[in-house]
Design an enzyme around this catalytic site. Structure first.
Site, PDB file in Angstrom:
ATOM      1  N   TYR A   1     -15.250  17.204 -15.820  1.00 38.23           N
ATOM      2  CA  TYR A   1     -15.627  15.789 -15.847  1.00 38.23           C
ATOM      3  C   TYR A   1     -16.747  15.535 -14.815  1.00 38.23           C
ATOM      4  CZ  TYR A   1     -15.286  10.751 -15.304  1.00 38.23           C
ATOM      5  OH  TYR A   1     -15.591   9.421 -15.230  1.00 38.23           O
TER       6      TYR A   1
ATOM      7  N   LYS B   1      -7.519   5.979 -19.458  1.00 41.92           N
ATOM      8  CA  LYS B   1      -7.766   6.466 -20.808  1.00 41.92           C
ATOM      9  C   LYS B   1      -6.507   6.270 -21.678  1.00 41.92           C
ATOM     10  CE  LYS B   1     -11.511   7.521 -18.585  1.00 41.92           C
ATOM     11  NZ  LYS B   1     -11.813   8.838 -18.049  1.00 41.92           N
TER      12      LYS B   1
ATOM     13  N   ASP C   1      -6.025  18.622 -15.194  1.00 40.01           N
ATOM     14  CA  ASP C   1      -6.404  17.254 -15.551  1.00 40.01           C
ATOM     15  C   ASP C   1      -6.016  17.066 -17.017  1.00 40.01           C
ATOM     16  OD1 ASP C   1      -7.722  14.939 -16.404  1.00 40.01           O
ATOM     17  OD2 ASP C   1      -9.378  15.212 -14.990  1.00 40.01           O
TER      18      ASP C   1
ATOM     19  N   ARG D   1       0.853  -1.201   0.000  1.00 36.21           N
ATOM     20  CA  ARG D   1       0.000   0.000   0.000  1.00 36.21           C
ATOM     21  C   ARG D   1       0.881   1.240   0.000  1.00 36.21           C
ATOM     22  NH1 ARG D   1      -1.481   2.030   4.573  1.00 36.21           N
ATOM     23  NH2 ARG D   1      -2.248   0.095   5.493  1.00 36.21           N
TER      24      ARG D   1
HETATM   25  C1  LIG Z   1     -12.321   9.364 -16.768  1.00 35.35           C
HETATM   26  C2  LIG Z   1     -11.931  10.703 -16.266  1.00 35.35           C
HETATM   27  C3  LIG Z   1     -11.723  10.937 -14.905  1.00 35.35           C
HETATM   28  C4  LIG Z   1     -11.990   9.878 -13.845  1.00 35.35           C
HETATM   29  O1  LIG Z   1     -11.150   8.788 -13.985  1.00 35.35           O
HETATM   30  P1  LIG Z   1     -11.533   7.267 -13.556  1.00 35.35           P
HETATM   31  O2  LIG Z   1     -10.308   6.514 -13.921  1.00 35.35           O
HETATM   32  O3  LIG Z   1     -12.754   6.895 -14.322  1.00 35.35           O
HETATM   33  O4  LIG Z   1     -11.800   7.300 -12.077  1.00 35.35           O
HETATM   34  C5  LIG Z   1     -11.294  12.196 -14.520  1.00 35.35           C
HETATM   35  N1  LIG Z   1     -11.094  13.181 -15.423  1.00 35.35           N
HETATM   36  C6  LIG Z   1     -11.283  12.991 -16.752  1.00 35.35           C
HETATM   37  C7  LIG Z   1     -11.044  14.115 -17.696  1.00 35.35           C
HETATM   38  C8  LIG Z   1     -11.705  11.747 -17.217  1.00 35.35           C
HETATM   39  O5  LIG Z   1     -11.923  11.571 -18.521  1.00 35.35           O
END
Ligand SMILES: *Cc1c(COP(=O)(O)O)cnc(C)c1O
Length: 385
Positions: A102, A199, A174, A50
């Site tokens: 998001y 992603k 982000d 962890r």
């Molecule tokens: C998918 C996404 C998130 C959240 O991520 P998870 O891996 O689904 O928890 C945050 N910001 C953006 C821009 C995203 O596309």
């Protein structure tokens, strides 16, 4: 390692052939939850997964290098990364977030605000006046998403960073939609970069993961401490897969964005489509800024169908190459309907304020042949009638 300069090389080979035990070319996967003490009162480099784990650490090191940061914490999801950043705040602190951020981030910020953890103001960050007056009311943290989801609005990271710094706020970007292959926010003044590695970074739709990269080394220990305390660090197996995905990041996203540009050009010409949002189009309001700020226009786009929800239903039902699904950034092309899928939790009023209509569709372009994607779109558009 000091010889390695180019980001492409880092993505392809960071940590390759560094195994001291057997000379394994591909860095081994250490699934072990715990590590033996060398002797009484003396641990070895690792104790408990962890807290830290060699496989996850190699992914963190690779991400820190790709974003030009001082260090990184790998988390169990993108939302865990957002939540980890929010651990730095205390009651009375103010967060300035995009009004079209998001959906999950929007929901988390609102829920924690309602519990009194901090204050939040959602603003249209492309509106300079709105942003300036929000910052004047005070801010500890400014969150930026560019290009935004799903309307692909582009905001100026450097300008917002200057604004944020002038009021003592720290900037979080982000960078999920472009990945470090196409945008490096730390070089533009960001203090933190967050990712949903689910992603583009992993890129194969088989991991949910996230990361926070810090520009300054003083922040990284604090983030690691919080990640360990609240237990949001990512699993070794997910870290292994994500690192494997990163090896081909540049090759994937460059091919994907070339096809995405072709898809955007195709849609612009269609009478069934009222508007296409893609920063690579010269008609896009953020085109010039994207050209300066980004290393490419990316492989995400959205467009609006004439005929509202019924046209959407017929169109998505006709698709056979594109899959109707949430998420993005994988090798397979996806279509999502924000109003009924990704942004349903936002509520109708907030959706309207953010400009997300019933006819809007978001596209993540994958690695299929361009002609197959275009004929799939043409076939389904013809079904709208
Ligand atoms: C998918 C996404 C998130 C959240 O991520 P998870 O891996 O689904 O928890 C945050 N910001 C953006 C821009 C995203 O596309």
């Amino acid at each position: 390692m000091s010889m390695i300069k180019d980001f492409r090389t880092i993505a392809a080979v960071n940590g390759i052939a560094s195994d001291a035990a057997f000379g394994a070319v591909n860095p081994p996967l250490y699934l072990s939850s715990n590590f033996a003490f060398r002797e009484f009162e003396h641990s070895q480099a690792y104790e408990y997964s962890r807290t830290s784990n060699p496989t996850r650490d190699l992914l963190a090191d690779t991400l820190a290098k790709l974003e030009g940061g001082a260090g990184a914490v790998v988390t169990s999801s993108g939302m865990a990364a957002v939540n980890l950043i929010l651990s730095l705040l205390k009651p009375g602190d103010r967060v300035i977030a995009p009004h079209d951020c998001y959906g999950g981030t929007y929901r988390l910020l609102g829920a924690l605000r309602d519990k009194g953890h901090f204050d939040v103001e959602f603003v249209d960050q492309s509106n300079d006046e709105a942003l300036t007056s929000a910052l004047k009311r005070g801010a500890s943290l400014v969150l930026v998403e560019t290009p935004s989801n799903p309307l692909m609005r582009v905001v100026d990271i450097q300008a917002i960073s200057r604004h944020a710094k002038s009021v003592g706020a720290r900037l979080v970007v982000d960078n999920t939609f472009l990945s470090p292959a196409l945008q490096r926010p730390i070089a533009l003044g960001a203090d933190f970069v967050i990712h949903s590695t689910t992603k583009y970074l992993n890129g194969h739709s088989d991991v949910v993961g996230g990361a926070v990269i810090a520009a300054h080394s003083k922040d990284i220990e604090e983030l690691k401490g919080w990640a360990n305390m609240i237990g949001v660090t990512g699993s070794p197996f997910d870290s292994y897969l994500t690192l494997r995905g990163i090896r081909s990041l540049f090759a994937r996203i460059e091919r994907q964005q070339t096809t995405a540009a072709a898809v955007a050009r195709f849609l612009v010409e269609r009478p069934e489509v009222s508007v296409v949002h893609y920063p690579g189009l010269t008609s896009h309001p953020g085109h010039e800024l994207a050209t300066r700020q980004q290393l490419g226009f990316g492989a995400m786009l959205s467009f609006e169908l004439n005929g509202g929800i019924e046209a959407v239903r017929r169109f998505v039902t006709g698709l056979t190459v594109f899959t109707l699904a949430e998420s993005l950034g994988g090798v397979e092309s996806l279509v999502a309907h924000p109003a009924s899928m990704t942004h349903v939790g936002m509520g109708e009023e907030a959706r309207r304020a953010a400009g997300i209509s019933e006819g809007l569709l978001r596209v993540s372009v994958g690695l299929e042949a361009e002609k197959d994607l275009l004929s799939d779109l043409a076939f389904s558009l013809a079904k709208i009638g």
